[in-house]
Design an enzyme around this catalytic site. Structure first.
Site, PDB file in Angstrom:
ATOM      1  CE  LYS A 115      -4.455  -1.545   1.667  1.00 18.55           C
ATOM      2  NZ  LYS A 115      -5.551  -1.310   2.621  1.00 18.55           N
ATOM      3  CE  LYS A 197      -8.885 -12.713  -3.856  1.00 18.63           C
ATOM      4  NZ  LYS A 197      -8.279 -12.435  -2.555  1.00 18.63           N
ATOM      5  CE  LYS A 200     -13.240  -3.364  -2.985  1.00 20.59           C
ATOM      6  NZ  LYS A 200     -13.686  -3.941  -1.765  1.00 20.59           N
TER       7      LYS A 200
END
Ligand code: TRP
Length: 332
Positions: A115, A197, A200
């Site tokens: 991140k 995978k 969204k």
């Protein structure tokens, strides 16, 4: 809560929409666990602000996720379902646990490294100490089991290390939690790139199905799903697209892979893809409709999440009081 059952805790961030993959891989499993455990399920809005959020979107997404929890079958009579920021003990314990968490440990977290690379302009302290808040979530409730995906295993391990460190100084305060990672979780892959995978965050909207998608959108996405030119409907490593569709169809209908392969033997993708679409539409329809109904009835929804937060706080407060005493805070 019933005393003879073990405690499970899990949470999801309201940082986006729930996909079919989230539902089949995680939430449906949570629903099943409710009978055998004392379960707590949480909308982790405090974790969500470790990356920048639009306030109106975050508020709406938290409500929607809470409503979806219930629409999926999490039962407020059986389980404690709540929004993290409504139970202030999470923030309070997180601060204390921060003081029992090492810089080196946090630096090694792969999610932090990922991140901070993807949000290089906002590597804030909350992003860094995120695992201490997650440890607080888990440890406040005497949690035995934490059902999560593989990507969260390292965070649960860290929660164990923090608990152990605290207990070794102050005696048995925290229960040692354990990650439970479902062995046969339906692993739902992208419809456009079936090696990846379903997510969204993929810029291609046709690659994922959302729980709130309308039937026509779901049908369109399945009709466009990437397959192959070989034509057979069976599972094989060479056929990731078809294998994914078979697995999705199996997960939503309860049929085994063999039953699905037999059902479509001799048929083509022109029959198969819409059939998968239809089955997914029927699986998600009641969840979408119930979510919409709950969101339209604000007063009942508020009553549900307030009641959840109150039940959670009643447990959390006792743990926190014990912790305050152990670390030497003056009594209130
Ligand atoms: N970090 C988890 C995720 O992103 C969500 C989460 C927050 C969580 N607190 C938790 C999961 C406690 C399990 C237990 O998926």
């Amino acid at each position: 809560m019933e005393n003879d059952k073990k405690i499970i805790f899990s949470a999801t961030q309201p940082s986006g929409k729930i996909t079919l993959g989230n539902y089949l891989g995680a939430m449906r499993n949570w629903v099943r666990l409710q009978d055998d455990y004392n379960a707590l399920y949480c909308v982790a809005d405090m974790h969500a602000i470790t990356v920048r959020q639009n306030p109106a979107d975050l508020r709406r997404q938290s409500m929607e996720l809470f409503a979806q929890f219930i629409a999926c079958g999490l039962d407020p009579e059986k389980s404690i379902i709540f929004i993290q920021s409504h139970v202030p003990q999470h923030a309070e314990l997180a601060w204390i646990l921060n003081c029992y968490t090492m810089y080196g440990e946090l630096s090694r977290m792969t999610q932090f490294k990922d991140k901070s690379a993807s949000h290089a302009d906002n590597v804030n302290a909350g992003l860094f100490t995120y695992p201490a808040l997650m440890a607080a979530d888990i440890l406040l409730y005497g949690t035995h089991c934490v059902p999560v995906g593989e990507d969260q295993r390292q965070h649960v391990e860290l929660a164990r290390n923090i608990a152990q460190r605290f207990n070794s100084v102050y005696g048995d305060v925290f229960t040692m939690p354990e990650a439970v990672i479902p062995k046969v979780a339906a692993r739902v892959m992208s419809l456009s790139e079936p090696e990846k995978k379903m997510s969204k965050s993929n810029p291609n909207e046709n690659s994922y199905v959302l729980v709130m998608d309308k039937p026509d959108a779901i049908m369109r996405k399945f009709k466009r799903a990437v397959t192959d030119s070989e034509g057979g409907i069976y599972r094989s490593p060479e056929k990731p697209g078809v294998s994914n569709l078979i697995e999705i169809y199996s997960a939503v209908t309860g049929k085994t892979f063999e039953e699905v392969e037999n059902e479509f033997a001799g048929k083509g993708y022109g029959d198969f893809k819409p059939a998968v679409g239809e089955a997914v539409v029927e699986c998600l329809r009641p969840i979408r409709e119930e979510t919409e109904r709950l969101l339209a009835d604000k007063a009942s929804l508020e009553a549900l999440y307030r009641q959840g937060a109150e039940k959670a706080a009643n447990i959390a407060y006792k743990t926190l009081r014990k912790v305050h005493k152990k670390v030497g805070f003056a009594s209130r």
